[in-house]
Scaffold this motif. Structure first.
Motif, PDB file in Angstrom:
ATOM      1  N   LYS A   1       8.949  -0.256  -1.969  1.00 55.99           N
ATOM      2  CA  LYS A   1      10.021   0.571  -2.510  1.00 55.99           C
ATOM      3  C   LYS A   1      10.775  -0.211  -3.578  1.00 55.99           C
ATOM      4  O   LYS A   1      11.345  -1.264  -3.298  1.00 55.99           O
ATOM      5  N   GLN A   2      10.755   0.268  -4.798  1.00 50.45           N
ATOM      6  CA  GLN A   2      11.451  -0.421  -5.877  1.00 50.45           C
ATOM      7  C   GLN A   2      12.948  -0.200  -5.754  1.00 50.45           C
ATOM      8  O   GLN A   2      13.429   0.919  -5.738  1.00 50.45           O
ATOM      9  N   GLU A   3      13.690  -1.303  -5.665  1.00 51.02           N
ATOM     10  CA  GLU A   3      15.137  -1.237  -5.515  1.00 51.02           C
ATOM     11  C   GLU A   3      15.874  -1.510  -6.815  1.00 51.02           C
ATOM     12  O   GLU A   3      16.967  -0.997  -7.039  1.00 51.02           O
ATOM     13  N   LEU A   4      15.293  -2.339  -7.667  1.00 49.91           N
ATOM     14  CA  LEU A   4      16.000  -2.786  -8.865  1.00 49.91           C
ATOM     15  C   LEU A   4      15.005  -3.204  -9.930  1.00 49.91           C
ATOM     16  O   LEU A   4      13.965  -3.795  -9.631  1.00 49.91           O
ATOM     17  N   VAL A   5      15.312  -2.885 -11.153  1.00 53.46           N
ATOM     18  CA  VAL A   5      14.571  -3.404 -12.303  1.00 53.46           C
ATOM     19  C   VAL A   5      15.539  -4.231 -13.121  1.00 53.46           C
ATOM     20  O   VAL A   5      16.613  -3.750 -13.498  1.00 53.46           O
ATOM     21  N   HIS A   6      15.173  -5.488 -13.378  1.00 54.14           N
ATOM     22  CA  HIS A   6      16.061  -6.357 -14.136  1.00 54.14           C
ATOM     23  C   HIS A   6      15.329  -6.882 -15.366  1.00 54.14           C
ATOM     24  O   HIS A   6      14.244  -7.445 -15.265  1.00 54.14           O
ATOM     25  N   GLY A   7      15.923  -6.689 -16.541  1.00 54.01           N
ATOM     26  CA  GLY A   7      15.316  -7.174 -17.767  1.00 54.01           C
ATOM     27  C   GLY A   7      14.203  -6.266 -18.248  1.00 54.01           C
ATOM     28  O   GLY A   7      14.096  -5.093 -17.889  1.00 54.01           O
ATOM     29  N   ASP A   8      13.326  -6.817 -19.061  1.00 62.62           N
ATOM     30  CA  ASP A   8      12.224  -6.091 -19.683  1.00 62.62           C
ATOM     31  C   ASP A   8      10.985  -6.190 -18.808  1.00 62.62           C
ATOM     32  O   ASP A   8      10.427  -7.273 -18.632  1.00 62.62           O
ATOM     33  N   VAL A   9      10.548  -5.071 -18.236  1.00 58.99           N
ATOM     34  CA  VAL A   9       9.370  -5.086 -17.360  1.00 58.99           C
ATOM     35  C   VAL A   9       8.195  -4.368 -18.021  1.00 58.99           C
ATOM     36  O   VAL A   9       7.316  -3.843 -17.335  1.00 58.99           O
ATOM     37  N   SER A  10       8.171  -4.360 -19.325  1.00 56.26           N
ATOM     38  CA  SER A  10       7.038  -3.771 -20.024  1.00 56.26           C
ATOM     39  C   SER A  10       5.901  -4.785 -20.125  1.00 56.26           C
ATOM     40  O   SER A  10       6.108  -5.988 -19.956  1.00 56.26           O
ATOM     41  N   GLY A  11       4.702  -4.287 -20.387  1.00 56.12           N
ATOM     42  CA  GLY A  11       3.547  -5.173 -20.587  1.00 56.12           C
ATOM     43  C   GLY A  11       3.268  -6.040 -19.373  1.00 56.12           C
ATOM     44  O   GLY A  11       3.286  -5.585 -18.231  1.00 56.12           O
ATOM     45  N   ALA A  12       3.005  -7.322 -19.632  1.00 55.05           N
ATOM     46  CA  ALA A  12       2.665  -8.257 -18.560  1.00 55.05           C
ATOM     47  C   ALA A  12       3.805  -8.422 -17.561  1.00 55.05           C
ATOM     48  O   ALA A  12       3.572  -8.752 -16.387  1.00 55.05           O
ATOM     49  N   ASN A  13       5.050  -8.201 -17.978  1.00 56.36           N
ATOM     50  CA  ASN A  13       6.187  -8.349 -17.076  1.00 56.36           C
ATOM     51  C   ASN A  13       6.172  -7.342 -15.938  1.00 56.36           C
ATOM     52  O   ASN A  13       6.892  -7.507 -14.946  1.00 56.36           O
ATOM     53  N   ALA A  14       5.372  -6.276 -16.061  1.00 52.75           N
ATOM     54  CA  ALA A  14       5.322  -5.246 -15.027  1.00 52.75           C
ATOM     55  C   ALA A  14       4.808  -5.794 -13.707  1.00 52.75           C
ATOM     56  O   ALA A  14       5.083  -5.238 -12.640  1.00 52.75           O
ATOM     57  N   ASP A  15       4.048  -6.876 -13.748  1.00 56.89           N
ATOM     58  CA  ASP A  15       3.514  -7.471 -12.519  1.00 56.89           C
ATOM     59  C   ASP A  15       4.495  -8.431 -11.853  1.00 56.89           C
ATOM     60  O   ASP A  15       4.224  -8.928 -10.758  1.00 56.89           O
ATOM     61  N   ASN A  16       5.605  -8.738 -12.497  1.00 58.19           N
ATOM     62  CA  ASN A  16       6.566  -9.679 -11.921  1.00 58.19           C
ATOM     63  C   ASN A  16       7.349  -8.991 -10.809  1.00 58.19           C
ATOM     64  O   ASN A  16       8.148  -8.089 -11.067  1.00 58.19           O
ATOM     65  N   LEU A  17       7.096  -9.414  -9.574  1.00 59.88           N
ATOM     66  CA  LEU A  17       7.697  -8.759  -8.411  1.00 59.88           C
ATOM     67  C   LEU A  17       8.420  -9.765  -7.532  1.00 59.88           C
ATOM     68  O   LEU A  17       7.903 -10.858  -7.264  1.00 59.88           O
ATOM     69  N   LEU A  18       9.595  -9.385  -7.057  1.00 58.44           N
ATOM     70  CA  LEU A  18      10.249 -10.052  -5.936  1.00 58.44           C
ATOM     71  C   LEU A  18      10.267  -9.047  -4.800  1.00 58.44           C
ATOM     72  O   LEU A  18      10.747  -7.917  -4.979  1.00 58.44           O
ATOM     73  N   ILE A  19       9.739  -9.427  -3.655  1.00 61.62           N
ATOM     74  CA  ILE A  19       9.635  -8.511  -2.517  1.00 61.62           C
ATOM     75  C   ILE A  19      10.403  -9.095  -1.342  1.00 61.62           C
ATOM     76  O   ILE A  19      10.144 -10.233  -0.924  1.00 61.62           O
ATOM     77  N   GLN A  20      11.329  -8.323  -0.801  1.00 63.15           N
ATOM     78  CA  GLN A  20      12.043  -8.751   0.400  1.00 63.15           C
ATOM     79  C   GLN A  20      11.422  -8.062   1.609  1.00 63.15           C
ATOM     80  O   GLN A  20      11.344  -6.840   1.677  1.00 63.15           O
ATOM     81  N   GLY A  21      10.958  -8.858   2.547  1.00 61.75           N
ATOM     82  CA  GLY A  21      10.350  -8.306   3.744  1.00 61.75           C
ATOM     83  C   GLY A  21       9.393  -9.291   4.375  1.00 61.75           C
ATOM     84  O   GLY A  21       9.077 -10.335   3.801  1.00 61.75           O
ATOM     85  N   ASP A  22       8.947  -8.985   5.566  1.00 68.36           N
ATOM     86  CA  ASP A  22       7.981  -9.820   6.284  1.00 68.36           C
ATOM     87  C   ASP A  22       6.761 -10.055   5.402  1.00 68.36           C
ATOM     88  O   ASP A  22       6.143  -9.104   4.911  1.00 68.36           O
ATOM     89  N   ASN A  23       6.394 -11.327   5.211  1.00 64.31           N
ATOM     90  CA  ASN A  23       5.324 -11.593   4.247  1.00 64.31           C
ATOM     91  C   ASN A  23       3.961 -11.109   4.719  1.00 64.31           C
ATOM     92  O   ASN A  23       3.075 -10.850   3.898  1.00 64.31           O
ATOM     93  N   LEU A  24       3.754 -10.973   6.029  1.00 63.20           N
ATOM     94  CA  LEU A  24       2.476 -10.454   6.505  1.00 63.20           C
ATOM     95  C   LEU A  24       2.332  -8.985   6.099  1.00 63.20           C
ATOM     96  O   LEU A  24       1.282  -8.561   5.608  1.00 63.20           O
TER      97      LEU A  24
END
Length: 512
Positions: A25-48
């Motif tokens: 679930k996307q909670e926030l977009v910060h900065g420019d997420v176009s192009g290659a930046n679209a893959d930059n993810l921070l995910i909060q949750g159990d890593n498994l």
């Protein structure tokens, strides 16, 4: 190959298959997420759970994984429970390593920091998951330069970094950038016009019995006598190569010709391709824990993270294992160091963190990176800010306990699951039509969420004669077909005649 066994290992191995798929679930977009930046993810949750959610989209796409899991040192940290019983720690690590392996590219690598408490067990565990032949090395990081006087036995100066390749046959490690101290080792003792050089041993660790072609006499230029190597340590080069060295003036017998054995000249001009990495990583090269804590104190003066890694350490890992644009993953993101360094170095990244500090540390840290903060490696990388990332949390499971698909699952998401299950490939293409793709001559189709529009019944989710006609007209394929849908109203003989294997949603939507 020996295997490691522990209490509940069977359950740990089954855990990988039993982990439910969750939506992101996307909670926030910060900065420019176009192009290659679209893959930059921070995910909060159990890593498994997060790793399982990533598999359909990123399997085989991650070039480098760096993780700094809890060390199981039986000590308490503010942000982690690091007092797991030994078998629990192994059971925690096993399914995560299995999923991490599936995410790696064929030429990718994984780097894991650990200390002496579990390093030997982790080595055997990773031998099992990644294959012993894919072990690359164990680097030793000097994490402190001062002794702890309260240590009961030894004051620990180092941590280990275990390095494994997804496939050692395909993995290539980068050279390190040359340094002034490394170049200073090159002198010009005989004023050679080709410039500075250093001496290389002319012998190798082979015996005359092993390599008889390397056991021969050469002439000493000063005394004229025959010079033989020891039978237990012969010349490193055959006669033809030795003759080339003579012709090109590459042998050095000392300034006054007093060496009993020759040395080979290695010129600085031939060494510009970088330095071979070594397994001892000194604090003066990659910093130490004290530096990392100082970096965190500057970023978060009121709430510094307790166990960070220095940015220069992560930069070393990414320098050796990636190129700009490659995808990096850290599933124990901690304070966000890996994501911060990857961003500054022009790598794409995915960071996963379970604790509240995903919001209190990782998120604001990455916002500061985008704004151009000048700590850590920023100055050396000429970092001035830019780029962007998405902050996500784990939503509800994609499938309930009865196998029903959540109403939140969109066509593209289910399509990625189906495509990955059938082909083992990541669903990183755009899924916006029933034909998902063709793999090894088989076409894969998905009838879901009314993808065929007004064709009834159920908006084209049921395989009828009309839907079959539409598929053949709009998305024809002469070879075998696999079609997923809610139901088929075509008989087995008609399906066989059309070369169709029909699979019913949700019962045949199995997750890897």
């Amino acid at each position: 190959m020996p295997f490691l066994d522990w209490v509940n290992k069977k359950q740990a191995k089954e855990a990988t298959r039993e982990v439910p798929y969750h939506l992101l679930k996307q909670e926030l977009v910060h900065g420019d997420v176009s192009g290659a930046n679209a893959d930059n993810l921070l995910i909060q949750g159990d890593n498994l759970l997060a790793l399982k959610a990533l598999i359909p989209f990123y399997a085989g796409r991650v070039k480098c994984i760096f993780i700094d899991p809890p060390y199981n040192t039986q000590s308490a940290f503010e942000h982690y429970d690091d007092k797991l019983e030994h078998s629990q720690w192994l059971s925690m690590m096993y399914p995560r390593l299995v999923l991490l392996r599936e995410l790696l590219t064929e030429d990718g690598s994984i780097w894991v920091t650990v200390d002496d408490a579990e390093s030997h067990y982790l080595k055997v565990l990773m031998d099992e998951v990644f294959g012993r032949r894919n072990f690359v090395s164990s680097a030793v990081w000097q994490k402190t330069t001062s002794a702890r006087n309260d240590a009961q036995y030894f004051s620990s100066d180092h941590d280990h970094i275990l390095v494994y390749a997804r496939s050692l046959d395909l993995f290539k490690i980068n050279r390190l950038s040359r340094t002034a101290s490394a170049d200073a080792a090159y002198k010009n003792q005989d004023n050679d016009p080709r410039g500075p050089w250093r001496e290389i041993d002319y012998k190798c660790a082979k015996s005359a019995d092993e390599r008889p072609n390397l056991f021969y006499a050469i002439k000493h230029p000063t005394t004229g006598e025959e010079v033989w190597p020891r039978r237990t340590r012969v010349w490193a080069y055959g006669k033809e190569e030795h003759e080339r060295h003579l012709r090109e003036g590459l042998l050095f017998w000392g300034k006054t010709g007093n060496y009993s054995l020759p040395k080979l000249k290695k010129f600085l001009s031939d060494a510009r391709d970088g330095l071979v990495p070594r397994t001892l990583w000194l604090a003066e090269e990659v910093d130490q824990t004290r530096t990392a804590k100082k970096e965190m104190k500057e970023l978060f003066p009121d709430d510094p993270f307790a166990t960070p890694k220095p940015e220069k350490l992560i930069r070393r890992v990414l320098e050796l294992s990636t190129e700009p644009g490659d995808l990096v993953l850290d599933s124990y993101l901690g304070s966000g160091t890996t994501a911060a360094v990857a961003h500054k170095m022009g790598r794409r990244y995915i960071g996963i963190e379970m604790g509240e500090h995903a919001s209190t540390h990782c998120l604001p840290r990455m916002q500061k990176v985008i704004e151009g903060e000048q700590g850590g490696i920023s100055i050396s990388m000429n970092w001035n800010g830019g780029g962007g990332f998405r902050f996500c949390t784990l939503a509800e499971p994609a499938f309930d306990e009865h196998g029903r698909i959540s109403a939140e699952v969109k066509f593209a998401t289910l399509a990625a699951y189906v495509w990955h299950f059938e082909t083992g490939k990541p669903g990183n293409q755009i899924f916006d039509k029933p034909l998902l793709g063709i793999d090894n001559g088989t076409a894969y189709y998905l009838l879901y969420n009314g993808i065929l529009g007004d064709r009834r019944p159920a908006g084209g989710n049921v395989m009828t004669h009309a839907v079959l006609q539409a598929i053949n007209e709009i998305f024809p394929h002469k070879g075998p077909k696999v079609v997923y849908g809610e139901m088929s109203r075509l008989g087995a003989s008609r399906l066989a005649a059309e070369g169709i294997t029909f699979k019913q949603i949700p019962y045949d939507v199995k997750m890897r």
